[in-house]
Design an enzyme around this catalytic site. Structure first.
Site, PDB file in Angstrom:
ATOM      1  N   ASP A 174     -71.728 -43.838  32.298  1.00  0.00           N
ATOM      2  CA  ASP A 174     -70.695 -44.129  31.312  1.00  0.00           C
ATOM      3  C   ASP A 174     -70.843 -43.108  30.187  1.00  0.00           C
ATOM      4  O   ASP A 174     -71.766 -42.288  30.168  1.00  0.00           O
ATOM      5  CB  ASP A 174     -70.832 -45.565  30.804  1.00  0.00           C
ATOM      6  CG  ASP A 174     -69.508 -46.126  30.304  1.00  0.00           C
ATOM      7  OD1 ASP A 174     -68.619 -45.344  29.939  1.00  0.00           O
ATOM      8  OD2 ASP A 174     -69.367 -47.357  30.280  1.00  0.00           O
ATOM      9  N   TYR A 175     -69.941 -43.168  29.229  1.00  0.00           N
ATOM     10  CA  TYR A 175     -69.829 -42.185  28.151  1.00  0.00           C
ATOM     11  C   TYR A 175     -71.161 -42.061  27.398  1.00  0.00           C
ATOM     12  O   TYR A 175     -71.587 -43.003  26.730  1.00  0.00           O
ATOM     13  CB  TYR A 175     -68.723 -42.630  27.210  1.00  0.00           C
ATOM     14  CG  TYR A 175     -68.202 -41.617  26.247  1.00  0.00           C
ATOM     15  CD1 TYR A 175     -66.986 -40.980  26.484  1.00  0.00           C
ATOM     16  CD2 TYR A 175     -68.880 -41.308  25.082  1.00  0.00           C
ATOM     17  CE1 TYR A 175     -66.472 -40.063  25.589  1.00  0.00           C
ATOM     18  CE2 TYR A 175     -68.386 -40.395  24.178  1.00  0.00           C
ATOM     19  CZ  TYR A 175     -67.175 -39.767  24.427  1.00  0.00           C
ATOM     20  OH  TYR A 175     -66.669 -38.859  23.532  1.00  0.00           O
TER      21      TYR A 175
END
Length: 765
Positions: free
Chosen positions: A308-309
């Site tokens: 994820d980010y």
């Protein structure tokens, strides 16, 4: 697969030089030989053999588009700017980026792909990704609301349209569906999932993957790769606090949080995203057991895993990695193939490989997965197959797409309460006052986490009501208050409007910013300013219909809870106002059911129907001393999972289970009779629940095993038929292996997880 001439047909747009460069590129020459869009492993290996370590690290690096699209800049914690676009193009030319996400449409993608396929050394195409959570330009109800339709065909249809629109803007890969089970309504990110139930979560995960990816193969120009997220147990964050620690048993993981991921992978989801949270002390982004032992070895997943980010960066703040280099190493060796946004892989993998801390074989494995995904998407055959500015304009917000959005929104609205059949409203002859901060203006309509749709393109409540009503001038609108702050003179104006009306529609709830990622709430109630408005309007004595605008289940109090009619209208997307008006005026009958339980009080969270009995359950009736209960609230939901009324009057009348005996190799046929004794046609969702009375592992008080949607005319009775098999009663035994134990079971066919419906016992022999 598109014909190979599709590249040459774009020559005018792309330029003959770029097309010639791509046609003669090493990547094209090697992979054109492979069948099925160039997925043969030998050809991928041949391409990998030509790559430098730095180019390999580039392929496993995914960055936010410097030329961002829509609301991407506001949604991402750290945002690039268009001024850095030239620097990003330079990185593409040097082979330092494998793909970008949340970019600004086909023209941006065209410019970047021209550089990748015409000016980089190996000319490997970029992959373009995005967050397309509940629609692209046509915005559909948020996924939690749409799950309330209990209709996987609808979820697949809206996901398919989202893919048709997004791929026209150059998007190859979607960071959806979110398949996390969410049982704590304080957690704001539940809006992206299907709620609290395992079966519904599995069914919706399957439907959304099939919708995004299509049924014609990933090489189709309207197919985009799906990404099942967030692996795993992100929805179990302690206290409902986003990004918080998760500490659950392996049994809970396997029975509650894993099944929806397994359903997504069974539907051939091409990718998986690691979650932000730690799991029993090990962050998911560096959790080898989770990403390799479970996902790869047990489930045999051979697709791509992406962080994820900045998930790998966050290993440092978790206290799990000392610095960037160690964070990159830990995430990569745990099984994260592609790093999103941190830049750690391009900065540190070359040195890690050189130092022998990361085996080159592991790097090649990750690169192979990135290239295989690009090949499956047909990018080596035609890197511009989804990049067409003309098609981008033709495919979005078509009349057909907007009509589906209206239908999906209608089918996501839950009628929670309807005393004395206040609804539906007559389309003429009544003066209606629309009161509340959500009654007018193109704002707070499409909901959280939408990158490309806008409120400016959506229909508000006042516009929808006036469009459907026979006498538009009979409807007046007054805000009355802000969302979290009062308006000077607002309550007085609202009370005056209520006095002059026959019926009040009170539209209150949460703003878009109060739900979604990083929007955890300790008190999931209507804001104070709006409650003051509701109490003042209620004092007029006029009949009130409450329309809740919300991204989660809410604890309702006071005048809101006591209103004679209440509808859960969530965030419904582009056609919000039209859909709500259709339901209010009876153009369509409400048919949705709650995918999450509404508590009496915030302090009941996490609250879900499939809980366990304790050793001291409070029996039905008043609270007893030294039994399981709260002082302030019942051991129940105000409105439970599966609850939802219609404009008909539904009665469950008869249950037939034959002998009531299920043998090891047999089936138990369950037949229930359901009658609509009302004056309106209705859609009912009949739900089959089972309780294993005694087992070697304690079981929930109810578990949903099946459901059916039926349409009933006024006065009509229908039978619903379910088939139970031995496998439907499987659970994990004390040895963590699937087992089924003979014994007694209670069964309900009912309209909700708390309703009795019709019920009886059966025996598994």
């Amino acid at each position: 697969m598109q014909p190979r001439s599709s590249v040459s047909r774009r020559a005018i747009i792309l330029g003959a030089g770029a097309v010639a460069a791509w046609a003669s590129s090493p990547a094209r020459a090697l992979l054109a030989q492979a069948g099925d869009g160039g997925t043969a492993s030998a050809d991928l290996d041949a391409l990998i053999a030509k790559m430098t370590v730095e180019e390999k690290a580039g392929q496993v690096t995914l960055m936010a588009a410097a030329w961002a699209g829509g609301a991407a800049n506001a949604l991402n914690p750290t945002s690039p700017s268009k001024s850095s676009f030239q620097q990003q193009l330079a990185d593409v030319r040097r082979g330092r980026v494998g793909g970008v996400f949340n970019g600004n449409g086909a023209e941006m993608a065209r410019q970047m792909q021209l550089v990748a396929t015409g000016k980089s050394r190996l000319k490997i195409p970029l992959i373009f990704a995005a967050d397309v959570i509940h629609g692209f330009r046509t915005v559909f109800p948020m996924p939690l609301a749409e799950a309330g339709s209990f209709d996987p065909a609808l979820a697949e249809q809206t996901a398919r349209i989202a893919a048709v629109e997004a791929t026209a803007a150059g998007i190859d890969w979607n960071f959806a569906p979110m398949v996390d089970i969410a049982r704590d309504q304080r957690w704001g990110r539940g809006i992206e999932g299907a709620g609290e139930d395992v079966l519904l979560g599995r069914i919706m995960a399957d439907a959304r993957v099939r919708g995004f990816q299509g049924r014609s193969g990933l090489t189709a120009d309207d197919a985009m790769a799906a990404c099942a997220k967030h692996f795993a147990a992100y929805g179990a964050a302690e206290g409902g606090l986003d990004y918080n620690s998760v500490d659950v048993s392996e049994r809970t993981l396997r029975e509650i949080y894993f099944p929806s991921f397994q359903a997504a992978l069974d539907a051939q989801a091409a990718t998986v995203m690691a979650s932000f949270n730690e799991l029993s002390g090990v962050p998911a982004t560096a959790n080898h057991w989770l990403l390799t032992d479970i996902l790869r070895r047990q489930w045999k997943f051979d697709g791509l895993v992406v962080s994820d980010y900045t998930g790998d960066f966050e290993l440092i703040d978790h206290g799990f990695a000392a610095d960037e280099r160690e964070a990159a190493k830990l995430a990569f060796l745990a099984g994260v193939d592609m790093s999103m946004q941190s830049g750690f892989y391009i900065r540190h993998l070359p040195d890690l490989v050189k130092a022998g801390d990361v085996p080159v074989a592991r790097l090649d494995e990750a690169v192979r997965r990135v290239l295989a995904l690009k090949a499956k998407l047909g990018l080596f055959d035609d890197p511009f197959r989804r990049i067409d500015p003309k098609r981008e304009k033709q495919r979005v917000r078509t009349p057909q797409h907007l009509e589906v959005a209206r239908d999906a929104a209608r089918r996501s609205i839950v009628l929670l309460k309807n005393e004395k059949d206040l609804l539906p409203l007559p389309r003429s002859g009544k003066r209606i006052a629309l009161i509340g901060p959500f009654v007018q203006g193109q704002r707070e309509l499409i909901g959280p986490w939408n990158v490309y749709g806008t409120d400016a393109d959506a229909v508000d409540l006042l516009s929808g009501m006036r469009a459907v009503a026979s006498d538009p001038q009979s409807i007046v609108a007054v805000d009355g208050s802000g969302i979290e702050k009062p308006i000077a003179g607002g309550i007085e104006a609202a009370v005056s409007a209520a006095h002059n009306a026959d019926i009040v529609i009170l539209a209150i709830g949460e703003s878009q910013k109060m739900s979604g990622e990083a929007q955890s709430r300790t008190d999931i109630t209507i804001p104070v300013a709006q409650m003051a408005l509701a109490e003042a309007v209620a004092q007029t004595g006029k009949p009130i219909v409450v329309l809740l605008r919300h991204g989660r289940a809410l604890a309702l109090h006071g005048a809101v809870k006591e209103a004679p009619a209440i509808l859960a209208t969530w965030f419904l997307g582009s056609m919000s106002g039209m859909a709500i008006a259709d339901i209010l005026f009876g153009v369509a009958s409400p048919s949705a059911r709650l995918p999450c339980s509404f508590p009496y009080e915030s302090g009941q969270e996490p609250l879900y129907y499939a809980h366990k009995n304790t050793g001291r359950p409070n029996p039905p009736g008043p609270r007893q001393d030294y039994k399981t209960h709260y002082r302030e609230a019942p051991n129940a939901a105000l409105y439970p999972f599966g609850h939802g009324l219609t404009y008909g009057e539904i009665v469950y009348t008869k249950l037939d289970m034959g002998t009531g005996r299920l043998t090891a190799g047999g089936e138990l046929t369950v037949v229930a009779s359901i009658r609509n004794s009302g004056r309106q046609a209705a859609i009912e969702v009949a739900q089959l629940y089972v309780q294993d009375i005694t087992a070697s592992i304690t079981r929930p008080v109810r578990e949903l095993k099946a459901f059916q949607r039926i349409t009933l005319k006024p006065g009509e009775t229908q039978q619903v038929r379910f088939t139970l098999k031995r496998d439907d009663l499987t659970f994990l035994g004390q040895d963590m292996q699937p087992t089924v134990e003979p014994g007694k079971f209670r069964l309900w066919v009912a309209p909700s997880a708390q309703a009795e419906g019709v019920s009886d016992m059966f025996v598994l022999a």
